[in-house]
Scaffold this motif. Structure first.
Motif, short mmCIF file in Angstrom:
data_model
loop_
_atom_site.label_atom_id
_atom_site.label_comp_id
_atom_site.label_asym_id
_atom_site.label_seq_id
_atom_site.Cartn_x
_atom_site.Cartn_y
_atom_site.Cartn_z
N ALA A 30 0.83 -1.20 -0.23
CA ALA A 30 0.10 -0.03 0.09
C ALA A 30 0.84 1.26 -0.12
O ALA A 30 2.15 1.15 0.50
N PRO A 31 0.37 2.39 -0.95
CA PRO A 31 1.16 3.50 -0.70
C PRO A 31 1.21 4.36 0.73
O PRO A 31 0.49 4.07 1.45
N GLU A 32 2.31 5.33 0.78
CA GLU A 32 2.36 6.01 2.07
C GLU A 32 1.20 6.49 2.51
O GLU A 32 0.82 6.74 3.69
N ALA A 33 0.32 7.21 1.64
CA ALA A 33 -0.95 7.92 2.14
C ALA A 33 -1.71 7.23 2.66
O ALA A 33 -2.55 7.69 3.44
N ALA A 34 -1.91 5.80 2.56
CA ALA A 34 -2.60 4.97 3.14
C ALA A 34 -2.58 4.67 4.59
O ALA A 34 -3.04 4.06 5.34
N PHE A 35 -1.26 4.90 5.11
CA PHE A 35 -0.70 4.66 6.40
C PHE A 35 -1.05 5.57 7.54
O PHE A 35 -0.69 6.82 7.27
N GLY A 36 -1.12 5.40 8.79
CA GLY A 36 -1.09 6.30 9.87
C GLY A 36 -2.31 5.82 11.04
O GLY A 36 -3.05 4.91 10.33
N PRO A 37 -2.11 6.59 12.10
CA PRO A 37 -3.29 6.04 13.02
C PRO A 37 -4.63 6.21 12.48
O PRO A 37 -4.98 7.17 12.10
N GLY A 38 -5.47 5.13 12.42
CA GLY A 38 -6.81 5.13 12.11
C GLY A 38 -7.14 4.94 10.45
O GLY A 38 -8.06 5.07 10.08
N ALA A 39 -5.71 5.00 9.70
CA ALA A 39 -5.82 5.02 8.20
C ALA A 39 -6.13 3.55 7.66
O ALA A 39 -5.71 2.69 8.48
N ARG A 40 -6.49 3.68 6.21
CA ARG A 40 -6.61 2.26 5.72
C ARG A 40 -5.60 1.32 5.94
O ARG A 40 -5.90 -0.12 6.04
N GLY A 41 -4.55 1.58 5.70
CA GLY A 41 -3.56 0.57 5.66
C GLY A 41 -2.81 0.23 6.96
O GLY A 41 -2.32 -0.80 7.22
N TYR A 48 -1.00 1.68 -7.88
CA TYR A 48 -1.35 2.98 -7.28
C TYR A 48 -0.61 4.36 -8.25
O TYR A 48 -0.78 5.30 -7.76
N GLU A 49 0.30 3.75 -9.09
CA GLU A 49 1.20 4.79 -9.83
C GLU A 49 1.91 4.03 -11.09
O GLU A 49 1.97 2.84 -11.38
N GLN A 50 2.13 5.11 -12.01
CA GLN A 50 2.56 4.53 -13.44
C GLN A 50 3.96 3.98 -12.90
O GLN A 50 4.91 4.42 -12.11
N ASP A 51 4.33 3.08 -14.04
CA ASP A 51 5.53 2.20 -13.94
C ASP A 51 6.71 3.01 -13.84
O ASP A 51 7.59 2.81 -13.04
N ASP A 52 6.95 4.17 -14.63
CA ASP A 52 8.13 4.95 -15.03
C ASP A 52 8.25 5.37 -13.29
O ASP A 52 9.54 5.90 -12.85
N SER A 53 7.18 6.14 -13.02
CA SER A 53 7.09 7.00 -11.57
C SER A 53 7.42 6.00 -10.45
O SER A 53 8.43 6.22 -9.57
N LEU A 54 7.17 4.62 -10.56
CA LEU A 54 7.24 3.63 -9.49
C LEU A 54 8.93 3.23 -9.50
O LEU A 54 9.61 3.31 -8.32
N SER A 55 9.46 3.13 -10.72
CA SER A 55 10.82 2.67 -11.00
C SER A 55 11.79 3.76 -10.45
O SER A 55 12.84 3.34 -9.68
N THR A 56 11.41 4.91 -10.72
CA THR A 56 12.17 6.22 -10.15
C THR A 56 12.05 6.22 -8.75
O THR A 56 13.18 6.35 -8.15
#
Ligand SMILES: Cc1cc2nc3c(=O)[nH]c(=O)nc-3n(C[C@H](O)[C@H](O)[C@H](O)COP(=O)(O)O)c2cc1C
Length: 253
Positions: A147-158, A195-203
């Motif tokens: 899961a992406p970073e934005a999904a983590f935190g107290p009470g968050a989805r991840g 959650y993100e395009q391949d080139d962005s993920l690889s970078t």
């Protein structure tokens, strides 16, 4: 300095493997001797059970705590555990690398804790926490998520990252390690979760390998997590009023 890496991933071509390779390279380039326990490659058996003990104190009823202590006292520690303890004993720095599986470590790593941190040998009733066997040694966890970073935190989805590593961090503290802040790589995707395009993920992942390298190069400056120690508890083990308590769910209780 000597570092020991416990690598917990079944696939040699994984991003976790890339993180371990980069850690090895970065540490060795800094003059650190590196040893590796690749738990899947070595087929480490993570299941604590009576069959591991060739000289049981009680052949009829298996008690893990009793048999660990007896094996230590009679020099009959299982050979695979001896190998792990020897590597740990030489290291000033322990690095643990794994993917987040079900909001915690893979069972392989939990079983490594169960079997390797032996009762009666590496810990006793007084040899724990800030009086633990590994005091003076540092430990750092590097963990990847889907899961992406934005999904983590107290009470968050991840989920709350602090609670997911808490049992491992607290157990390392129990064993006397100075536990350094963990290194998270979020959003290592694929296999149907995009959650993100391949080139962005690889970078981003390439940058993340560099960040891991820089973190290890500056390991002497890394912040340590704060845990309570013997001086913070009363006779029953409850925190003294003066204690600095670190407990991820304390605010909810
Ligand atoms: C059994 C299993 C459980 C997983 N549980 C989680 C989870 O709880 N949270 C999460 O973000 N990702 C979870 N994932 C995704 C992995 O964390 C992700 O695939 C891994 O970190 C990617 O690194 P790798 O390519 O090196 O395997 C899970 C994957 C598996 C196989």
């Amino acid at each position: 300095m000597q570092a020991h890496i416990v690598h917990v991933h079944p696939e040699p071509g994984s991003f976790n493997a890339a993180l371990t390779q980069r850690a090895t390279m970065a540490l060795e380039a800094n003059g650190v001797a590196v040893t590796l326990s690749d738990l899947y490659a070595s087929r480490f058996d993570p299941v604590e059970a009576g069959r591991h003990y060739r000289n049981r104190s009680d052949p009829a009823t298996f008690s893990a705590l009793a048999e660990q202590r007896h094996a230590w006292q009679t020099d009959t520690v299982p050979v695979d555990v001896v190998r792990e303890i020897e590597a740990l004993s030489k290291a000033d720095l322990l690095v643990i690398q794994f993917p987040l599986w079900w909001h915690g470590p893979p069972a392989m790593l939990k079983g490594w804790f169960d079997r390797v941190f032996m009762n009666g040998g590496l810990y006793t009733s007084r040899k724990r926490y800030d009086a633990g066997h590994f005091r003076g040694c540092r430990a750092v966890i590097s963990v990847t998520t889907g899961a992406p970073e934005a999904a983590f935190g107290p009470g968050a989805r991840g989920g709350d990252p602090e609670t997911m590593l808490w049992p491992l961090h607290y157990s390392l503290h129990y064993m006397g390690f100075t536990v350094l802040a963990p290194f998270w790589t979020f959003g290592v995707q694929g296999h149907g979760y995009v959650y993100e395009q391949d080139d962005s993920l690889s970078t981003r992942l390439t940058t993340q390998l560099d960040r891991w390298q820089h973190r290890l190069e500056a390991i002497d400056d890394a912040p340590a997590l704060v845990f309570p120690s013997w001086g913070d508890w009363d006779q029953q083990g409850q925190p003294l009023a003066s204690a600095r308590v670190r407990a991820p769910l304390a605010a909810q209780s």
